[in-house]
Enzyme design. Structure first.
Site, PDB file in Angstrom:
ATOM      1  N   PHE A  75      11.056   0.992  43.901  1.00 40.40           N
ATOM      2  CA  PHE A  75      10.754  -0.211  43.101  1.00 40.40           C
ATOM      3  C   PHE A  75      12.043  -0.910  42.666  1.00 40.40           C
ATOM      4  O   PHE A  75      12.225  -2.119  42.884  1.00 40.40           O
ATOM      5  CB  PHE A  75       9.912   0.239  41.891  1.00 40.40           C
ATOM      6  CG  PHE A  75       9.783  -0.749  40.782  1.00 40.40           C
ATOM      7  CD1 PHE A  75       9.208  -1.999  40.999  1.00 40.40           C
ATOM      8  CD2 PHE A  75      10.217  -0.431  39.493  1.00 40.40           C
ATOM      9  CE1 PHE A  75       9.065  -2.912  39.949  1.00 40.40           C
ATOM     10  CE2 PHE A  75      10.079  -1.328  38.445  1.00 40.40           C
ATOM     11  CZ  PHE A  75       9.510  -2.575  38.673  1.00 40.40           C
ATOM     12  N   ARG A  88      13.252   7.493  54.041  1.00 43.06           N
ATOM     13  CA  ARG A  88      12.842   8.827  54.486  1.00 43.06           C
ATOM     14  C   ARG A  88      12.339   8.913  55.918  1.00 43.06           C
ATOM     15  O   ARG A  88      12.232   9.998  56.458  1.00 43.06           O
ATOM     16  CB  ARG A  88      11.727   9.308  53.577  1.00 43.06           C
ATOM     17  CG  ARG A  88      12.193   9.486  52.166  1.00 43.06           C
ATOM     18  CD  ARG A  88      11.584  10.720  51.645  1.00 43.06           C
ATOM     19  NE  ARG A  88      10.927  10.499  50.386  1.00 43.06           N
ATOM     20  CZ  ARG A  88      10.558  11.508  49.634  1.00 43.06           C
ATOM     21  NH1 ARG A  88      10.745  12.735  50.054  1.00 43.06           N
ATOM     22  NH2 ARG A  88       9.988  11.276  48.489  1.00 43.06           N
ATOM     23  N   ILE A 135      16.405  14.375  50.182  1.00 43.07           N
ATOM     24  CA  ILE A 135      17.705  14.485  49.512  1.00 43.07           C
ATOM     25  C   ILE A 135      17.964  15.872  48.939  1.00 43.07           C
ATOM     26  O   ILE A 135      19.082  16.204  48.580  1.00 43.07           O
ATOM     27  CB  ILE A 135      17.855  13.440  48.372  1.00 43.07           C
ATOM     28  CG1 ILE A 135      16.705  13.551  47.356  1.00 43.07           C
ATOM     29  CG2 ILE A 135      17.944  12.034  48.928  1.00 43.07           C
ATOM     30  CD1 ILE A 135      16.918  12.709  46.101  1.00 43.07           C
ATOM     31  N   LYS A 161      16.880  14.152  35.386  1.00 42.38           N
ATOM     32  CA  LYS A 161      17.814  13.045  35.231  1.00 42.38           C
ATOM     33  C   LYS A 161      19.071  13.494  34.471  1.00 42.38           C
ATOM     34  O   LYS A 161      20.183  13.074  34.773  1.00 42.38           O
ATOM     35  CB  LYS A 161      17.146  11.872  34.507  1.00 42.38           C
ATOM     36  CG  LYS A 161      15.940  11.285  35.215  1.00 42.38           C
ATOM     37  CD  LYS A 161      16.213  10.891  36.655  1.00 42.38           C
ATOM     38  CE  LYS A 161      17.106   9.690  36.820  1.00 42.38           C
ATOM     39  NZ  LYS A 161      17.379   9.392  38.252  1.00 42.38           N
ATOM     40  N   VAL A 177      11.243   0.711  33.112  1.00 43.71           N
ATOM     41  CA  VAL A 177      11.539  -0.508  33.861  1.00 43.71           C
ATOM     42  C   VAL A 177      10.217  -1.194  34.241  1.00 43.71           C
ATOM     43  O   VAL A 177       9.390  -0.599  34.936  1.00 43.71           O
ATOM     44  CB  VAL A 177      12.371  -0.192  35.118  1.00 43.71           C
ATOM     45  CG1 VAL A 177      12.726  -1.485  35.848  1.00 43.71           C
ATOM     46  CG2 VAL A 177      13.637   0.582  34.747  1.00 43.71           C
TER      47      VAL A 177
HETATM   48  P1  NDP Z   1      10.400   4.842  42.899  1.00 40.37           P
HETATM   49  O1  NDP Z   1       9.493   6.020  42.870  1.00 40.37           O
HETATM   50  O2  NDP Z   1       9.843   3.534  43.340  1.00 40.37           O
HETATM   51  O3  NDP Z   1      11.693   5.168  43.773  1.00 40.37           O
HETATM   52  C1  NDP Z   1      12.180   6.446  43.999  1.00 40.37           C
HETATM   53  C2  NDP Z   1      12.976   6.455  45.297  1.00 40.37           C
HETATM   54  O4  NDP Z   1      13.526   7.758  45.528  1.00 40.37           O
HETATM   55  C3  NDP Z   1      12.123   6.138  46.523  1.00 40.37           C
HETATM   56  O5  NDP Z   1      12.869   5.410  47.452  1.00 40.37           O
HETATM   57  C4  NDP Z   1      11.807   7.531  47.072  1.00 40.37           C
HETATM   58  O6  NDP Z   1      11.488   7.538  48.453  1.00 40.37           O
HETATM   59  C5  NDP Z   1      13.130   8.230  46.805  1.00 40.37           C
HETATM   60  N1  NDP Z   1      12.992   9.685  46.772  1.00 40.37           N
HETATM   61  C6  NDP Z   1      12.375  10.440  45.830  1.00 40.37           C
HETATM   62  N2  NDP Z   1      12.446  11.749  46.146  1.00 40.37           N
HETATM   63  C7  NDP Z   1      13.117  11.819  47.319  1.00 40.37           C
HETATM   64  C8  NDP Z   1      13.497  12.904  48.185  1.00 40.37           C
HETATM   65  N3  NDP Z   1      13.216  14.175  47.877  1.00 40.37           N
HETATM   66  N4  NDP Z   1      14.173  12.603  49.317  1.00 40.37           N
HETATM   67  C9  NDP Z   1      14.460  11.305  49.646  1.00 40.37           C
HETATM   68  N5  NDP Z   1      14.131  10.262  48.863  1.00 40.37           N
HETATM   69  C10 NDP Z   1      13.469  10.508  47.727  1.00 40.37           C
HETATM   70  O7  NDP Z   1      10.949   4.719  41.422  1.00 40.37           O
HETATM   71  P2  NDP Z   1      11.974   3.723  40.708  1.00 40.37           P
HETATM   72  O8  NDP Z   1      12.423   2.642  41.592  1.00 40.37           O
HETATM   73  O9  NDP Z   1      11.360   3.398  39.417  1.00 40.37           O
HETATM   74  O10 NDP Z   1      13.183   4.728  40.428  1.00 40.37           O
HETATM   75  C11 NDP Z   1      14.461   4.613  41.025  1.00 40.37           C
HETATM   76  C12 NDP Z   1      15.458   5.371  40.193  1.00 40.37           C
HETATM   77  O11 NDP Z   1      15.476   4.830  38.878  1.00 40.37           O
HETATM   78  C13 NDP Z   1      15.165   6.868  40.032  1.00 40.37           C
HETATM   79  O12 NDP Z   1      16.398   7.552  40.055  1.00 40.37           O
HETATM   80  C14 NDP Z   1      14.538   6.937  38.641  1.00 40.37           C
HETATM   81  O13 NDP Z   1      14.710   8.206  38.059  1.00 40.37           O
HETATM   82  C15 NDP Z   1      15.346   5.876  37.923  1.00 40.37           C
HETATM   83  N6  NDP Z   1      14.729   5.342  36.708  1.00 40.37           N
HETATM   84  C16 NDP Z   1      13.556   4.637  36.756  1.00 40.37           C
HETATM   85  C17 NDP Z   1      13.002   4.126  35.591  1.00 40.37           C
HETATM   86  C18 NDP Z   1      11.731   3.343  35.606  1.00 40.37           C
HETATM   87  O14 NDP Z   1      11.156   3.117  34.544  1.00 40.37           O
HETATM   88  N7  NDP Z   1      11.225   2.896  36.745  1.00 40.37           N
HETATM   89  C19 NDP Z   1      13.643   4.339  34.276  1.00 40.37           C
HETATM   90  C20 NDP Z   1      14.881   5.088  34.345  1.00 40.37           C
HETATM   91  C21 NDP Z   1      15.389   5.558  35.507  1.00 40.37           C
HETATM   92  P3  NDP Z   1       9.963   7.306  48.937  1.00 40.37           P
HETATM   93  O15 NDP Z   1       9.571   5.930  48.508  1.00 40.37           O
HETATM   94  O16 NDP Z   1      10.027   7.426  50.408  1.00 40.37           O
HETATM   95  O17 NDP Z   1       9.152   8.368  48.285  1.00 40.37           O
END
Ligand code: NDP
Length: 342
Positions: free
Chosen positions: A11, A32, A58, A169, A199
Site C-alpha cells: 500500500f 514476491r 524476505i 517492527k 497510515v
Molecule cells: P502492505 O501489507 O500493503 O505491504 C507489505 C509489503 O511487504 C508487501 O509488499 C508484501 O508483499 C511485503 N512482504 C510482507 N512479508 C513478506 C515476506 N515474507 N517476503 C517478501 N515480502 C513480504 O502494508 P503497508 O504498505 O501498510 O506496509 C508497508 C510497511 O509500512 C511495513 O513495513 C509496515 O510495517 C509499515 N507500516 C505501516 C503502517 C500502516 O498503517 N499501514 C504504519 C506503520 C508502519 P505481498 O504484497 O506480496 O504480500
C-alpha cells in the site's frame, strides 16, 4: 539515480514508487512473484524506468543477494518497506517476528556484500509500534518522542499477534541501527527510519480496492460496510497520517542531508474509530442511516485520557504540512464507494 524499493506491491510502497518515477528516478522494486511484477508493470504503464527483481520471501537468508549482486553497483539509495503487516496468524514468531528481522538484516547484509561503496542512503520503514507499546500509549502521563523505544521483549512478543507485530517492527528497526553501528567502517550508507502511525488514504490504483484492504485502511473500510447495529471498538485509538505524506517523507529521507541518522515519527494527530464514523456520517450523506453512528463527539474524552505524542522535531525537519484526518478518511471512503458504485 537508481533507487531500490523492497515490497513494491505494498500500500505505502506503491506511492513511493510512483513519486520516485515522477521525480525522474529509476526504480528497482522487489516483489514476491513474476505475476506480481507483470501486474505492476502494467499498472505503471510499462514505464521504462521501472524494473523488478523477484524476492519470494524476505525471511530466507540471502534473500536479497541475487538482486544486489546483479544491480548493487547501480543503486544509490535503498528503501526497505517489505515487512508482514497483518494479524492473521497464530505462528507469531515464524510469520511476523522472523521475516521482519531477517528481512531488515538480510537487505543490509546484501548491501554490505555487493554494494558497500555504492549505496549512499538507506531508508527503513519502521513504525510508531517501535516507539511505544499499547499499554504505555494508554497512560496519560507519558509523552512519546523520536527518542522513545518500545521496551517489548522477544518473549512477550510471542504472546499475541498485535504484540508480535509491534515487536517485529521494534526488533527490525533495532537490527538496522545496530547493523550500521557494527559495520560503519565497511558500508558507506547513512540510515533514516520512518516511523508512521496508522497510515490512511486511498489506494494508489482504484482497481486495488478489494473487499478487504491493507490493515490500516481496513478500519475505514469496516465502518463504510458497518450497519446501524454495529459496535465500534472503543479500545482502539491511534495516530493518523496520510499515505501521500508517508511517501513524500520516504523520498526526502534519502534526498536531504538533514534527515540522515534520524527517526521520523509521521503523525498528524490522534483518532478513535468514533472519529472515523463521525467524519463519514458528516461527509457522506448517502451512507447516513446505513452505517454505525456510535456516540458522536465522544472521542475527545478518550483522546484526552491517553499518552501524548510529540513529533515536533520530525515536523520541523521535514518542513511540509501533513494532510488532515478529514482528507485522509474522506478520500479513502470516496474511493471505496466509487469502486463499489454506491
Ligand atoms: P502492505 O501489507 O500493503 O505491504 C507489505 C509489503 O511487504 C508487501 O509488499 C508484501 O508483499 C511485503 N512482504 C510482507 N512479508 C513478506 C515476506 N515474507 N517476503 C517478501 N515480502 C513480504 O502494508 P503497508 O504498505 O501498510 O506496509 C508497508 C510497511 O509500512 C511495513 O513495513 C509496515 O510495517 C509499515 N507500516 C505501516 C503502517 C500502516 O498503517 N499501514 C504504519 C506503520 C508502519 P505481498 O504484497 O506480496 O504480500
Amino acid at each position: 539515480k537508481t533507487i531500490f524499493v523492497s515490497g513494491a506491491t505494498g500500500f505505502i510502497a506503491l506511492y513511493v514508487v510512483n513519486d520516485l518515477l515522477q521525480s525522474g528516478y529509476k526504480v528497482i522494486g522487489s516483489v514476491r512473484s513474476q505475476d506480481k511484477a507483470d501486474r505492476l508493470s502494467k499498472q505503471f504503464k510499462y514505464n521504462q524506468n521501472l524494473s523488478f527483481v523477484i524476492v519470494p520471501d524476505i525471511a530466507k537468508a540471502g534473500a536479497f543477494d541475487e538482486a544486489f549482486e546483479k544491480f548493487g553497483k547501480e543503486i544509490s539509495a535503498v528503501i526497505h518497506t517489505a515487512s508482514p503487516f497483518h494479524f492473521s496468524t497464530t505462528e507469531y514468531e515464524k510469520d511476523l517476528l522472523i521475516p521482519a528481522v531477517n528481512g531488515t538484516k538480510g537487505i543490509l547484509e546484501s548491501i554490505k556484500k555487493y554494494a558497500a561503496t555504492f549505496v549512499e542512503r538507506v531508508v527503513v520503514t519502521s513504525s510508531y509500534a517501535a516507539i511505544c507499546d499499547f499499554a504505555s500509549d494508554s497512560d496519560k502521563t507519558n509523552t512519546f518522542t523520536e527518542e522513545s523505544w518500545n521496551m517489548v521483549t522477544w518473549e512477550e512478543a510471542k504472546g499475541d499477534a498485535l504484540t508480535a507485530y509491534c515487536g517485529s517492527k521494534t526488533f527490525a528497526e533495532k537490527e538496522a541501527w545496530d547493523f550500521l553501528e557494527s559495520n560503519k567502517d565497511t558500508v558507506s550508507f547513512k540510515l533514516t527510519t520512518i516511523n508512521p502511525v496508522f497510515v490512511l488514504g486511498p489506494q494508489l490504483f482504484d482497481e486495488n480496492v478489494s473487499s478487504q484492504l491493507n490493515t490500516s485502511c481496513e478500519h475505514v473500510n469496516n465502518i463504510v460496510h458497518s450497519t446501524p447495529e454495529s459496535k465500534l471498538d472503543e479500545v482502539l485509538f491511534g495516530g493518523y497520517i496520510d499515505v501521500r505524506d508517508v511517501s513524500k517523507a520516504h523520498q526526502l529521507a534519502f534526498e536531504r542531508e538533514n534527515l540522515a541518522g534520524q527517526r521520523l515519527i509521521l503523525s498528524e494527530g490522534r483518532f478513535t474509530l468514533q472519529d472515523i464514523a463521525d467524519t463519514i456520517n458528516a461527509d457522506f450523506p448517502e451512507l447516513r442511516g446505513k452505517i454505525v453512528v456510535g456516540k458522536p463527539g465522544s472521542s475527545k474524552e478518550k483522546l484526552s485520557s491517553i499518552a501524548k505524542l510529540d513529533n515536533s522535531k520530525t515536523k520541523a525537519l521535514l518542513g511540509f504540512k501533513f494532510k488532515t484526518f478529514r482528507e485522509a478518511v474522506d478520500d479513502t471512503t470516496a474511493q471505496i464507494l466509487k469502486m463499489e458504485k454506491k
